[in-house]
Design a protein around this motif. Structure first.
Motif, PDB file in Angstrom:
ATOM      1  N   ALA A 188       0.875  -1.180   0.000  1.00  0.00           N
ATOM      2  CA  ALA A 188       0.000   0.000   0.000  1.00  0.00           C
ATOM      3  C   ALA A 188       0.907   1.222   0.000  1.00  0.00           C
ATOM      4  CB  ALA A 188      -0.912  -0.001   1.218  1.00  0.00           C
ATOM      5  N   HIS A 189       0.331   2.391  -0.305  1.00  0.00           N
ATOM      6  CA  HIS A 189       1.208   3.575  -0.349  1.00  0.00           C
ATOM      7  C   HIS A 189       0.854   4.610   0.717  1.00  0.00           C
ATOM      8  CE1 HIS A 189      -1.527   6.259  -2.710  1.00  0.00           C
ATOM      9  NE2 HIS A 189      -1.896   5.156  -3.325  1.00  0.00           N
ATOM     10  N   ILE A 190       1.915   5.238   1.184  1.00  0.00           N
ATOM     11  CA  ILE A 190       1.868   6.187   2.295  1.00  0.00           C
ATOM     12  C   ILE A 190       1.380   7.562   1.856  1.00  0.00           C
ATOM     13  CG2 ILE A 190       3.488   7.573   3.694  1.00  0.00           C
ATOM     14  CD1 ILE A 190       5.021   4.908   4.173  1.00  0.00           C
ATOM     15  N   ALA A 235      -8.098   7.949   2.143  1.00  0.00           N
ATOM     16  CA  ALA A 235      -8.423   6.518   2.067  1.00  0.00           C
ATOM     17  C   ALA A 235      -7.529   5.892   0.996  1.00  0.00           C
ATOM     18  CB  ALA A 235      -9.892   6.331   1.722  1.00  0.00           C
ATOM     19  N   ASP A 236      -7.209   6.660  -0.011  1.00  0.00           N
ATOM     20  CA  ASP A 236      -6.215   6.318  -1.026  1.00  0.00           C
ATOM     21  C   ASP A 236      -4.880   6.841  -0.528  1.00  0.00           C
ATOM     22  OD1 ASP A 236      -4.706   5.904  -3.267  1.00  0.00           O
ATOM     23  OD2 ASP A 236      -5.735   7.359  -4.525  1.00  0.00           O
ATOM     24  N   ASP A 237      -4.054   6.104   0.179  1.00  0.00           N
ATOM     25  CA  ASP A 237      -4.220   4.682   0.295  1.00  0.00           C
ATOM     26  C   ASP A 237      -4.092   4.227   1.749  1.00  0.00           C
ATOM     27  OD1 ASP A 237      -4.479   2.027  -0.464  1.00  0.00           O
ATOM     28  OD2 ASP A 237      -2.390   1.830  -1.040  1.00  0.00           O
ATOM     29  N   LYS A 238      -4.465   5.134   2.664  1.00  0.00           N
ATOM     30  CA  LYS A 238      -4.327   4.777   4.075  1.00  0.00           C
ATOM     31  C   LYS A 238      -5.365   3.742   4.494  1.00  0.00           C
ATOM     32  CE  LYS A 238      -1.887   8.968   4.943  1.00  0.00           C
ATOM     33  NZ  LYS A 238      -2.022  10.408   5.056  1.00  0.00           N
ATOM     34  N   ASP A 298       5.391   8.206  -2.617  1.00  0.00           N
ATOM     35  CA  ASP A 298       5.375   8.848  -3.940  1.00  0.00           C
ATOM     36  C   ASP A 298       4.659   8.047  -5.029  1.00  0.00           C
ATOM     37  OD1 ASP A 298       6.629  11.100  -3.021  1.00  0.00           O
ATOM     38  OD2 ASP A 298       8.637  10.515  -3.682  1.00  0.00           O
ATOM     39  N   GLU A 299       3.700   7.223  -4.631  1.00  0.00           N
ATOM     40  CA  GLU A 299       2.930   6.483  -5.638  1.00  0.00           C
ATOM     41  C   GLU A 299       2.135   7.425  -6.515  1.00  0.00           C
ATOM     42  OE1 GLU A 299      -0.414   4.249  -7.479  1.00  0.00           O
ATOM     43  OE2 GLU A 299      -0.499   5.979  -6.170  1.00  0.00           O
ATOM     44  N   GLU A 300       1.564   8.443  -5.891  1.00  0.00           N
ATOM     45  CA  GLU A 300       0.672   9.355  -6.618  1.00  0.00           C
ATOM     46  C   GLU A 300       1.400  10.194  -7.653  1.00  0.00           C
ATOM     47  OE1 GLU A 300      -2.341   9.013  -6.524  1.00  0.00           O
ATOM     48  OE2 GLU A 300      -2.989   8.344  -4.545  1.00  0.00           O
ATOM     49  N   VAL A 301       2.713  10.280  -7.525  1.00  0.00           N
ATOM     50  CA  VAL A 301       3.469  11.070  -8.497  1.00  0.00           C
ATOM     51  C   VAL A 301       4.294  10.152  -9.403  1.00  0.00           C
ATOM     52  CG1 VAL A 301       3.416  13.247  -7.258  1.00  0.00           C
ATOM     53  CG2 VAL A 301       5.188  11.568  -6.688  1.00  0.00           C
TER      54      VAL A 301
HETATM   55 ZN   LIG Z   1      -3.638   5.000  -4.512  1.00  0.00          ZN
END
Ligand SMILES: [Zn+2]
Length: 399
Positions: free
Chosen positions: A75-77, A136-139, A169-172
Motif C-alpha cells: 500500500a502507499h503512504i 483513504a487512497d491509500d491509508k 510517492d505512488e501518486e506522483v
Molecule cells: Zn492510490
C-alpha cells in the motif's frame, strides 16, 4: 486500536507527495513521519527485518507458522497533491441512511453526484469535512494490512508468511521505483489500492506522453500576409486534428484517449503536453502514429518543419504478464467465491505501482480498499467494506 482507530490515526499524518520528484529521497519530507510510525508499529508486532529505506518505503516480514509461499501486501503512504491532505477531519457515520451527506456547513455530498452512495446504505462510512481529501487512497490499504497483521498476532492465528510494503510517492508515479523487488522474499503480491470491494484490477492502461513544439514565425501583423506562421494557430490546428471524442471526458471502460495537459506559448513558439492512453497496445501505437501523421501533414502544408512531435512510452498494461501467472488471480477468485462476494475485473483507467512491479517479474494485481472519490474533497471510506476486505486478505494466509 481497531481498524477505524488505525485508519484515523494514519489519516492524521499529512503525507501529500509532490510532482517535484527527487532521485535520492521522497518528494516531501512529511511522508517520513508516517514511515517511521509504521516501522515502529511493525516492530512492536514482532516483524522481522523491519526497516525504512531512503525513500521512506517501509518493509516488514512476518514469517508466520504455516509453510507456504510468502505473499507481499503493498500500500502507499502518500496522498495525491490534487487536494489538501493537511488537517483532515475524518468523521464516522454509523449505518449510513442513504441520503445526501452534509460534510460541513454549506458543503454537501449529494447522492445524485456520487451514485456509488446508493449501494452503501446501512454501511459505516468515514467522510471529510469537505475541505480536504480523506486519504483513504491509500491509508485504507495501510490500515487494512496493519489490522490484519495485528489480528494474526493478537489472536495467535497460525498464518503463512506475509510481507508488508508501504511505498512513498505512488501518486506522483515513482512509488514502484522506491521498492526493491530483489529485497522481497515473495515472488508475487497484491497492491491494496483499489476502490469498491467488488472490483479487482488486473488490467491498466498502456501509456505514452507526447510533447509537441510549434516553431512559428512572428512578423508585424500589418505585413504578415503569407509570411507569418502563428504558432498558437498551428497549435490549435494540431489539437483539433486529433480525434475529437477521444478525450478523457468523452471516454470510459476500455476506450483510450488523448489528453492535453498544457498549452503554453506565444505566436513565435508554443509548447503542448499530452498523455496518450489505451488498454490495447496496438491501439496505443495507432494513436501515437496518428498524432505524428497530423504533425507531418501540417508540416507538408507549410513546406517546412513547423511542428515537432516527440512521444515516449511510459508504462504498460500488466494484463499480458499477469496472465502468465494465473494462480495469482485464482487465489483471490476462490476467496471471493467462498465468502459469497460478487466480483468483476475492472480495467483501471490509470496505472499502478503493481503494473510496474509486474513488468519487473513480480506479478501484482490490485485489490480494493473500500475507498471512493479519491484525490478530492468528497473522498470517503466505506468501513464495512474495509472490514470485509481484511477478511478476504486474511484468507490468503490462513485458508
Ligand atoms: Zn492510490
Amino acid at each position: 486500536m481497531d481498524l477505524i482507530e488505525k485508519f484515523k490515526k494514519y489519516v492524521g499524518f499529512d503525507t501529500t507527495s509532490s510532482e517535484n520528484v527527487k532521485n535520492d529521497k521522497a518528494s516531501t519530507d512529511s511522508q517520513y513521519a508516517l514511515s517511521e510510525e509504521l516501522a515502529k508499529e511493525l516492530t512492536a508486532l514482532g516483524g522481522q527485518n523491519v526497516h525504512v529505506n531512503r525513500f521512506g518505503t517501509v518493509y516488514g516480514f512476518f514469517p508466520g507458522q504455516l509453510k507456504r509461499d510468502p505473499i507481499a501486501l503493498i500500500a502507499h503512504i502518500d496522498t495525491s497533491p490534487s487536494a489538501s491532505g493537511k488537517d483532515i477531519k475524518p468523521r464516522l457515520i454509523k449505518g449510513y441512511d442513504g441520503k445526501d451527506i452534509e460534510l460541513s456547513k454549506g458543503i454537501t455530498m449529494k447522492v445524485a453526484d456520487f451514485p456509488t452512495l446508493k449501494d452503501q446504505k446501512g454501511d459505516d462510512l468515514i467522510v471529510t469535512d469537505g475541505t480536504t481529501l480523506l486519504g483513504a487512497d491509500d491509508k485504507a490499504g495501510i490500515a487494512i494490512i496493519m489490522d490484519l497483521i495485528d489480528g494474526f498476532v493478537s489472536s495467535e492465528t497460525p498464518h503463512g508468511p506475509l510481507e508488508a510494503v508501504f511505498s512513498t510517492d505512488e501518486e506522483v508515479g515513482v512509488g514502484a521505483d522506491h521498492i526493491d523487488v530483489k529485497e522481497l522474499k515473495s515472488k508475487f503480491g497484491y497492491t491494496i489500492d483499489g476502490g469498491d470491494i467488488h472490483y479487482i484490477n488486473v488490467e491498466n492502461f498502456n501509456a505514452a506522453s507526447m510533447e509537441v513544439t510549434i516553431n512559428g514565425r512572428s512578423i508585424h501583423p500589418g505585413s504578415a500576409k503569407d509570411k507569418m506562421i502563428n504558432a498558437i494557430n498551428v497549435g490549435m490546428e494540431f489539437h483539433e486534428s486529433l480525434p475529437r471524442y477521444m478525450r478523457p471526458e468523452d471516454t470510459e471502460n476500455r476506450e483510450g484517449f488523448y489528453h492535453i495537459l498544457a498549452f503554453n506559448g506565444n505566436e513565435e513558439k508554443v509548447h503542448m503536453e499530452y498523455i496518450i492512453r489505451d488498454h490495447d497496445l496496438n491501439r496505443l501505437h495507432d494513436k501515437m502514429e496518428y498524432a505524428k501523421l497530423a504533425g507531418r501533414r501540417i508540416n507538408d502544408s507549410f513546406g517546412q518543419e513547423v511542428v515537432e512531435v516527440k512521444i515516449v512510452e511510459t508504462y504498460k498494461n500488466m494484463k499480458a504478464e499477469i496472465d502468465k501467472h494465473p494462480e495469482v488471480i485464482e487465489k483471490i477468485e476462490k476467496i471471493y467465491k467462498e465468502l459469497g462476494i460478487a466480483y468483476h475485473f475492472e480495467p483501471i483507467r490509470g496505472g499502478t505501482d503493481g503494473a510496474v512491479l509486474t513488468f519487473r517479474g513480480f506479478p501484482c494485481p490490485n485489490l480494493p480498499t473500500g475507498g471512493f472519490n479519491c484525490h478530492g474533497r468528497f473522498e470517503y471510506a466505506d468501513v464495512t467494506q474495509m472490514k470485509q476486505i481484511e477478511k478476504i486478505l486474511a484468507k490468503l494466509f490462513i485458508a
